[in-house]
Design a protein around this motif. Sequence first.
Motif, PDB file in Angstrom:
ATOM      1  N   TYR A   7      -5.657   3.593   2.930  1.00 29.96           N
ATOM      2  CA  TYR A   7      -6.787   4.396   3.389  1.00 29.96           C
ATOM      3  C   TYR A   7      -6.402   5.108   4.665  1.00 29.96           C
ATOM      4  CZ  TYR A   7     -11.482   5.597   4.856  1.00 29.96           C
ATOM      5  OH  TYR A   7     -12.596   6.281   5.240  1.00 29.96           O
ATOM      6  N   PRO A   8      -6.622   6.381   4.804  1.00 28.28           N
ATOM      7  CA  PRO A   8      -7.499   7.349   4.155  1.00 28.28           C
ATOM      8  C   PRO A   8      -6.831   8.162   3.024  1.00 28.28           C
ATOM      9  CG  PRO A   8      -6.755   8.317   6.182  1.00 28.28           C
ATOM     10  CD  PRO A   8      -6.113   6.946   6.062  1.00 28.28           C
ATOM     11  N   PHE A   9      -5.874   7.584   2.356  1.00 26.85           N
ATOM     12  CA  PHE A   9      -5.268   8.184   1.158  1.00 26.85           C
ATOM     13  C   PHE A   9      -4.666   9.569   1.416  1.00 26.85           C
ATOM     14  CE2 PHE A   9      -9.028   5.667  -0.207  1.00 26.85           C
ATOM     15  CZ  PHE A   9      -8.327   4.556  -0.651  1.00 26.85           C
ATOM     16  N   ILE A  10      -3.773   9.613   2.376  1.00 32.53           N
ATOM     17  CA  ILE A  10      -3.117  10.871   2.754  1.00 32.53           C
ATOM     18  C   ILE A  10      -2.275  11.416   1.592  1.00 32.53           C
ATOM     19  CG2 ILE A  10      -1.507  11.952   4.387  1.00 32.53           C
ATOM     20  CD1 ILE A  10      -4.128  11.087   5.668  1.00 32.53           C
ATOM     21  N   LEU A  11      -1.557  10.550   0.904  1.00 31.13           N
ATOM     22  CA  LEU A  11      -0.725  11.000  -0.218  1.00 31.13           C
ATOM     23  C   LEU A  11      -1.592  11.584  -1.340  1.00 31.13           C
ATOM     24  CD1 LEU A  11       2.058  11.289  -1.472  1.00 31.13           C
ATOM     25  CD2 LEU A  11       1.858   8.943  -2.327  1.00 31.13           C
ATOM     26  N   LEU A  12      -2.708  10.943  -1.629  1.00 28.49           N
ATOM     27  CA  LEU A  12      -3.629  11.466  -2.642  1.00 28.49           C
ATOM     28  C   LEU A  12      -4.157  12.836  -2.225  1.00 28.49           C
ATOM     29  CD1 LEU A  12      -5.188  10.960  -5.291  1.00 28.49           C
ATOM     30  CD2 LEU A  12      -6.979   9.880  -3.908  1.00 28.49           C
ATOM     31  N   ASN A  13      -4.495  12.983  -0.956  1.00 26.18           N
ATOM     32  CA  ASN A  13      -4.954  14.263  -0.432  1.00 26.18           C
ATOM     33  C   ASN A  13      -3.864  15.323  -0.572  1.00 26.18           C
ATOM     34  OD1 ASN A  13      -6.537  16.174   0.792  1.00 26.18           O
ATOM     35  ND2 ASN A  13      -6.153  15.440   2.864  1.00 26.18           N
TER      36      ASN A  13
ATOM     37  N   HIS B  24       0.873  -1.180   0.000  1.00 29.00           N
ATOM     38  CA  HIS B  24       0.000   0.000   0.000  1.00 29.00           C
ATOM     39  C   HIS B  24       0.903   1.221   0.000  1.00 29.00           C
ATOM     40  CE1 HIS B  24      -3.669  -2.197   0.997  1.00 29.00           C
ATOM     41  NE2 HIS B  24      -2.980  -2.861   1.900  1.00 29.00           N
ATOM     42  N   TRP B  25       1.048   1.878  -1.139  1.00 26.39           N
ATOM     43  CA  TRP B  25       1.878   3.085  -1.118  1.00 26.39           C
ATOM     44  C   TRP B  25       1.090   4.268  -0.565  1.00 26.39           C
ATOM     45  CZ3 TRP B  25      -0.076   1.281  -5.780  1.00 26.39           C
ATOM     46  CH2 TRP B  25      -0.879   2.146  -6.493  1.00 26.39           C
ATOM     47  N   ASP B  26      -0.247   4.137  -0.522  1.00 25.48           N
ATOM     48  CA  ASP B  26      -1.088   5.180   0.067  1.00 25.48           C
ATOM     49  C   ASP B  26      -2.356   4.525   0.611  1.00 25.48           C
ATOM     50  OD1 ASP B  26      -1.990   7.686   0.829  1.00 25.48           O
ATOM     51  OD2 ASP B  26      -2.829   8.160  -1.134  1.00 25.48           O
TER      52      ASP B  26
END
Length: 135
Positions: free
Chosen positions: A60-66, A56-58
């Motif tokens: 849940y809660p997808f901090i990197l995407l945010n 999992h590079w990001d």
Amino acid sequence: MNINKNWHQQHYDSLAFGSRIADSVAKGMGSWRFIIIQTVFVIIWMGLNLIAYFKHWDAYPFILLNLLFSTQAAYAAPIIMMSQNRQNERDRIQAQEDYDTNKEAKLEIEALATKLNSIDVEKLDKIIQMLENMK
């Protein structure tokens, strides 16, 4: 001022390189194409991170995407505002040119109306003179 170019082409030609880039970015980010591509990217990003068992590079809660979206917004907002400010200035200039053109047209129409009125008066004077000569 080149007479063969319309007002919008002359305005575009006068823009600096950075202004053209800002307008292109604003145009691109304000399109359905951008929304669709970004939506597909988010779905793939989340999907890959949800189904990945070990890497999992990001997660849940997808901090990197945010963080990516925050960075995108931090750069996009001022670029879009620059483009909007330039568009507002262009619209003000165009409105002033339209106003000036309308004023000139009004003066020409008034001059034509005066000329037509004087021609009508001259014709009526000639008709009256001819009628008086006939008596």
